[in-house]
Design an enzyme around this catalytic site. Structure first.
Site, PDB file in Angstrom:
ATOM      1  CE  LYS A   1     -11.254 -19.146  45.958  1.00  0.00           C
ATOM      2  NZ  LYS A   1     -11.529 -20.201  44.977  1.00  0.00           N
TER       3      LYS A   1
ATOM      4  CB  SER B   1     -12.143 -23.820  44.154  1.00  0.00           C
ATOM      5  OG  SER B   1     -11.109 -23.516  45.066  1.00  0.00           O
TER       6      SER B   1
END
Length: 624
Positions: A204, A405
């Site tokens: 991430k 996401s």
């Protein structure tokens, strides 16, 4: 008693102002009458004249290719009237509908593809259009592409044409995927800004530019893996479409300096010698080519043709019968309500409920093009889809350019997930960025102080160092959301959280890579998703497709009924008559121009009676 000179002046000025005001109102009434007559003619008088044989469809793509436009007809018209620029958008579904209808229209004999004004598009959307061009060609109708130059996106479409032409002074610019990005750690340290990055997921990497001076090894690995896959898909697609040897595009790029020197810097000639284009022609030469091959128009100055917008208005609508309802989830996901072209947790959930409660809608397709956003809003949307399935209506997810996401989160309550090979998907991870500027105020000699009743009261103050307790709370919340994410994903994908975690960690995949890792069910197009939903609902072959959207205003609907060409006439007429805009206000006092503009309130009044969630608009196509 005689009146003073000032009294005569005052009365004279009042008379002059009343006359000016009456003239202004008369002018506005005339303008309103002109607009009304144009609208009535467009609706009742003009009509769509039948196409003549061997008409050429001019597929001029102007603007950004999107799933759903965020610009309504009223805003576009008023922007034109005021002399501004409208950020143009083309809906993918409209392009597909036009090409599908034109392919089976016996009066359409060919298409001319113009891409100069295509301003942006994702790889998945481009591949959808490219496939539609291939289907059009398969019907026996040629496609002629022309551009003054081609960038990488534009060329992907042009490569699928029967013939590709380039302006002699143009070029084909294919650059590849991936760019260098800036990293700000040292600069922020010098400024005294501390960025606290809290995350779950090794990959991430969104916040890395604020905490480091370069990408982490994990980020570099993931980015290279993704970009190489996208590049391989692009070059393979183009080389097959152009019948080029495998590796030809990479060879041209690697040998570019020598090849440019060999043609004395003539990039158009280089494009031709590299077989990226079939010829170098000016636009008027393309017009002559089409005239020689087809049929001249009535005045003999060009070929018989119909524009994209005009043909879109001819695409038949199916108004009744069992339907697949499509809900577009495009843009970042935010809490609350959001307008067309964006995703709101409440507003998008309401659209799903509308589809679920509509007896005519038998199945739902969620078309996703989103990089994510609010986890809470994403969960609201996912829950509504779960309820829709529980109500007995199949749900199929169609992933467009991006479903990452939160964009992946909202896909997790569906009967089937279909991604395009180049869809950017995954990124199952969570992060938060908490910048503090306590060192900045130290340098400036600024101090803080106070007596909050609890440590939490001022914990989020960016002018104070991050309280470790607050960081622990945020990190705990992030950990919990990540656990929720992976648990729900595991349930949706019929696997274990541990296996999902292994391919999650915030890592981004192409659709093909996601399919190999079990994150999507299969690869396919938007059309495949519609067919799957219809089959799951056992719909007849003549099912229709409806788009569940915010209701458009009465004015927007009227402009849509008139059509793009007439709407442009209206805009030009209003702009000309009102003389608004920087170049057009010459000769009008500022107060008069302002008064005229203010009186355009009637336009706003027409659109004021909005009922945002009371209609389901039909798509401009029959069942695929």
């Amino acid at each position: 008693m005689s009146q003073s000179p000032f009294s005569y002046i005052r009365h004279g000025f009042a008379f002059f102002w009343r006359a000016l005001d009456a003239g202004r109102r008369t002018l506005l009434n005339l303008i309103f009458l002109i607009i009304l007559l144009v609208l009535l003619y467009g609706i009742f008088g003009g009509g769509a004249k039948p196409l003549q044989p061997k008409t050429t469809l001019v597929l001029e793509l102007k603007g950004q290719l999107v799933e759903q436009s965020s610009i309504n007809a009223r805003d576009a018209l008023l922007t034109n009237v005021r002399g501004g620029d409208v950020h143009k958008m083309i809906q993918l579904r409209d392009v597909l509908a036009v090409l599908e209808q034109a392919a089976k229209d016996p009066d359409v004999g060919a298409a001319v593809l113009l891409t100069d004004e295509l301003q942006g598009a994702g790889q998945a959307s481009l591949r959808e259009v490219a496939a539609a061009i291939d289907r059009f060609k398969a019907s026996g109708k040629p496609v002629i592409a022309w551009g003054s130059s081609y960038d990488q996106r534009q060329y992907l479409l042009a490569a699928h044409a029967s013939e590709v032409y380039l302006h002699p002074m143009g070029m084909v610019l294919i650059e590849g995927f991936g760019r260098y990005r800036n990293y700000y750690r040292d600069a922020l340290d010098k400024l005294g800004v501390t960025v606290n990055l809290l995350r779950v997921g090794t990959y991430k990497s969104f916040g890395e530019p604020f905490i480091a001076n370069g990408p982490s090894p994990a980020a570099s690995e993931a980015e290279a893996y993704l970009n190489n896959a996208l590049w391989a898909s692009y070059t393979d697609n183009v080389e097959k479409a152009r019948k080029l040897p495998q590796g030809q595009i990479m060879k041209v790029i690697n040998d570019l300096p020598a090849q440019v020197a060999a043609v004395n810097g003539d990039l158009g000639k280089l494009s031709l010698s590299s077989k990226l284009v079939d010829g170098l022609k000016t636009k008027d030469e393309i017009r002559k080519l089409m005239m020689d091959r087809g049929v001249r128009d009535a005045d003999g100055k060009s070929f018989r043709q119909i524009a994209f917008d005009d043909y879109l208005a001819r695409v038949p609508r199916k108004a009744t019968g069992a339907a697949v309802g499509v809900i577009v989830a495009q843009g970042e996901i935010s809490d609350g309500s959001a307008g067309p072209g964006s995703i709101g947790g409440d507003s998008t959930s309401k659209l799903i409920r509308m589809a679920r409660e509509d007896d005519n809608i038998k199945a739902v397709v969620l078309r996703i093009d989103s990089p994510g956003g609010s986890a809470f809003a994403s969960e609201l949307i996912r829950r509504e889809l779960e309820l829709t399935r529980s109500a007995g209506k199949p749900v199929v997810v169609s992933m467009g350019n991006v479903a990452a996401s939160g964009g992946y989160w909202i896909s997790m309550s569906s009967d089937e997930v279909i991604a395009e090979p180049t869809t950017i998907t995954g990124s199952i991870g969570v992060f938060a960025i908490l910048p503090t500027a306590d060192k900045v105020i130290d340098k400036l000699g600024i101090h803080t102080g106070g007596q909050p009743t609890t440590w939490l009261g001022d914990a989020g103050n960016p002018l104070r160092p991050l309280d470790p307790r607050f960081g622990q709370v945020i990190q705990g919340s992030i950990n919990h959301i990540y656990e929720e994410f992976t648990t729900k994903a595991a349930k949706a994908r019929k696997t274990t959280p541990e296996k999902i975690d292994a391919v999650a960690q915030g890592r981004v995949w192409t659709g093909a890579q996601a399919k190999d890792r079990g994150l999507v069910d299969r690869l396919g197009s938007y059309n495949d998703a519609l067919k799957s939903a219809a089959a799951r609902a056992k719909l007849p072959a003549d099912y229709r497709v409806v788009y569940v959207e915010r209701e458009i205003s009465k004015f927007d609907r009227l402009v849509e009924m008139v059509g793009g060409g007439t709407a442009q006439v209206i805009a030009q007429a209003v702009s000309t008559q009102l003389k608004l805009g920087a170049a057009a206000t010459t000769g009008l006092p500022p107060s008069a121009a302002s008064g005229i503009a203010n009186d355009l309130g009637w336009l706003s009044e027409i659109t004021a009676q909005r009922k945002p969630f009371t209609a389901i608009t039909h798509c401009l196509c029959e069942s695929p």
